[in-house]
Design a protein around this motif. Structure first.
Motif, mmCIF file in Angstrom:
data_model
loop_
_atom_site.group_PDB
_atom_site.id
_atom_site.type_symbol
_atom_site.label_atom_id
_atom_site.label_comp_id
_atom_site.label_asym_id
_atom_site.label_seq_id
_atom_site.Cartn_x
_atom_site.Cartn_y
_atom_site.Cartn_z
ATOM 1 N N TYR A 50 14.359 24.144 -30.521
ATOM 2 C CA TYR A 50 13.523 24.979 -31.151
ATOM 3 C C TYR A 50 14.501 25.483 -31.734
ATOM 4 O O TYR A 50 14.217 26.154 -33.034
ATOM 5 C CB TYR A 50 12.936 25.724 -30.331
ATOM 6 N N LEU A 67 15.791 23.930 -34.890
ATOM 7 C CA LEU A 67 14.598 23.875 -36.296
ATOM 8 C C LEU A 67 14.226 25.267 -36.354
ATOM 9 O O LEU A 67 15.043 25.348 -38.209
ATOM 10 C CB LEU A 67 13.506 23.722 -35.186
ATOM 11 N N THR A 68 15.198 26.730 -35.427
ATOM 12 C CA THR A 68 15.629 27.405 -35.974
ATOM 13 C C THR A 68 17.117 27.685 -37.686
ATOM 14 O O THR A 68 16.449 27.889 -38.359
ATOM 15 C CB THR A 68 15.610 28.379 -34.973
ATOM 16 N N LYS A 89 15.281 25.755 -40.496
ATOM 17 C CA LYS A 89 14.573 26.645 -41.268
ATOM 18 C C LYS A 89 15.059 28.315 -41.241
ATOM 19 O O LYS A 89 14.516 28.484 -42.565
ATOM 20 C CB LYS A 89 13.098 27.070 -40.132
#
Lengths: 80, 530
Positions: free
Chosen positions: B328, B331-332, B335
């Motif tokens: 996570y 991914l953050t 992004k």
């Protein structure tokens, strides 16, 4: 003993007519349900704006247009 | 603030209710179509008119069920876009193909052939009509195949990868999706279950005629075909259910451990709990009666492999949740704009555990900073409640054994020509008509509730799949669906009972019970000699 003609119940219509009438009612009810509750889905063709999905999953504000704008789709985005 | 749990619970309830209602119609269509093929094949081979009458009469009941059932599954697709928008987005690239093919099969192919089945008796030759009946059966089975491929993928998401740019799963191999072992086993198990349901339907109604002494030649022949087909189908369901257990052991250890209440990993091969009382609070099964080795043999096809217990699986899940937190975070970072090779490599290394990290979203918006308590709660969420799984499985298996008994006895007494004296068996067959539907719905409960907390196993948690909706609209649409399906179900029951009571007299051939009663001079047993 009960006879065949006495055993006719509910309607005297032939089965084909009964089924046709039921199908008409069914289509009408399905259309009504769709119109009332499902005609404006959040996904179009099983797809949402990527920014909304990012916000939902990552609790981030919508991404800048440059990274996920529909005007700049990635190769995989164009496959649909 | 919308209470998200209420929205998710209502969306789940709505989907479960519509899917279960829809599946009241499906098994009879799947099974009765093949029974019609058998009956008509005998007619084509022997030329005996009673087999044509059988095909036409049971075909009439098939037609009622088909008309009631067609398009009832479309409501599930309504819900995808409205109630499950994040799920739809996640799976859109995978499900688009199977659902489109299923739609084509169900609406165009099947409906066309069903029309030809009913209106082609006088227009087609015997062999041509048999071919149409065969295509009706094939079409309904194939449309089930595509839906079950989609459902199998939700349990074992192969042939796809998560794309962080589009935030969805994307197809990497349609071949892997189609030949997914879970989907294949699910398909044959579901089909066989449909055959059992249809066989019990024909057997039970034929038993009713035999008990009443009506149209005995017609009823005996129908009973014989149902008994033979039902016996073969029940054996298939049991063998394929065993295969399903094996597949579940490979790709869905959680489901297996939950339905067996296997709290701890036992030395191989594990025993199966025939009876017991799962005590979720104490994490043990009270009053357990076990048969040694059986679960290990079913679940692993070996004597030396272990079946993972709930405790050990939870430990594995905790590791995956912690990896998911790192995924996570990666991914953050991606992004956030860091698309460096290192950032991509970091995410790729951990992305298979991203779904486990997302389980924490139920407890904290800051997944990467989750506390040990929040992690512990997410670990506990990785299992459904044990008692519903345990009891549903045992009830389903118990019903399967009852069906085997009924079809075996029916077959045996038919061969020994002693059926007429076994009124207990005829009554049992008649009262058992609804039971295959109970077993099938329990099977779906095991499959779908057993996958919780996931909509896509290990990839997408259910609580993140639902749309952001107002509960009020969900209550209204749920009420609308319940009304709609109740209406269809009541009409189906009225028509089925009406035509089942009339029996083959509804064909208006002048040869059967009610018509002969209207002609007092005619011999009542005329049909038996026809």
């Amino acid at each position: 003993m009960q006879s065949f003609s006495a055993n006719k119940r509910f309607t005297r219509l032939p089965l084909a007519v009964e089924i046709t009438l039921i199908l008409i009612v069914k289509i009408a009810l399905l259309t009504l349900l769709w119109k009332a509750f499902f005609s404006e889905p959040q996904t179009k063709k099983m797809r949402m704006p990527t920014s909304l999905v990012e916000q939902h999953f990552l609790s981030q504000p919508p991404a800048a247009p440059a990274s996920s704008s529909p005007s700049h789709p990635s190769p995989s985005e164009t496959r649909q | 603030m919308i209470p998200i749990d209420e929205v998710v619970a209502l969306s789940r309830l709505q989907f479960a209710a519509t899917a279960m209602f829809h599946f009241l119609f499906v098994p009879l269509t799947l099974g009765l179509a093949w029974i019609l093929v058998i009956m008509e094949s005998v007619y084509v081979m022997t030329g005996s008119p009673v087999y044509k009458d059988m095909t036409r009469f049971w075909g009439k009941l098939f037609g009622i069920n088909f008309a009631m059932g067609i398009a009832t599954g479309i409501t599930l697709e309504f819900q995808f876009g409205t109630n499950w928008s994040y799920y739809s987005h996640y799976v859109g690239d995978i499900f688009g193909t199977p659902l489109a093919i299923e739609g084509m099969m169900a609406f165009f192919l099947e409906s066309t052939f069903v029309g030809l089945f009913f209106f082609g008796w006088d227009r087609l030759s015997r062999v041509q009509h048999l071919l149409i009946t065969f295509l009706v059966a094939l079409g309904s089975s194939l449309s089930a195949l595509w839906i079950l491929i989609a459902n199998g993928w939700m349990n074992n998401p192969v042939g796809a990868e998560f794309n962080y740019e589009t935030m969805r799963m994307e197809l990497t191999s349609i071949v892997d999706v189609i030949f997914n072992p879970v989907a294949q086993v699910k398909f044959v198990h579901t089909l066989s279950a449909g055959y059992v349901a249809a066989s019990m339907f024909v057997l039970g109604i034929s038993a009713f005629y035999l008990l009443k002494g009506r149209d005995t030649a017609f009823a005996l022949r129908s009973f014989a075909i149902a008994a033979g087909f039902g016996l073969a189908s029940t054996l298939s369901v049991i063998v394929l259910g065993d295969e399903s257990g094996y597949t579940a052991g490979e790709v869905n250890k959680v489901k297996m451990a939950a339905m067996e209440a296997e709290w701890h990993t036992e030395p191989a091969p594990a025993g199966i709990t025939v009876f017991g009382w799962p005590n979720e609070k104490e994490q043990r099964t009270d009053f357990a009666f076990k048969i040694p080795y059986v679960l290990g043999l079913i679940g692993t096809r070996s004597v030396d492999k272990q079946i993972s217990g709930i405790h050990d699986l939870k430990k594995e899940h905790e590791v995956r949740i912690r990896n998911g937190m790192l995924a996570y975070a990666a991914l953050t970072r991606l992004k956030g704009g860091d698309k460096s090779p290192q950032a991509i490599a970091d995410f790729d290394k951990l992305k298979h555990d991203l779904g486990y990290g997302l389980l924490l979203k139920k407890y904290t918006p800051k997944v990467v900073d989750a506390t040990p308590e929040q992690i512990a709660m997410a670990v506990n969420d990785t299992f459904p409640k044990i008692a519903p799984m345990f009891w549903s499985f045992r009830l389903m298996v118990g019903l399967g054994i009852l069906f085997l008994f009924i079809f075996s006895c029916s077959f045996y007494f038919l061969i020994r020509k002693k059926l007429a004296r076994q009124r207990w068996l005829l009554r049992l067959a008649m009262y058992s008509i609804p039971l295959p539907w109970v077993a099938i719905e329990l099977g779906w409960l095991l499959a779908e509730y057993g996958r919780q907390p996931w909509t896509i196993s290990g990839v997408l948690p259910t609580h993140l799949s639902a749309s952001t909706l107002q509960p009020g609209s969900l209550y209204f649409s749920l009420a609308g669906f319940l009304g709609f399906y109740s209406f269809l179900f009541v009409i189906e029951m009225i028509l089925m009972v009406k035509y089942a009571r009339r029996g083959p007299s509804s064909l208006h051939t002048g040869k059967y019970h009610w018509e002969l009663l209207d002609k007092p001079s005619a011999s009542h047993d005329h049909t038996a000699k026809a």
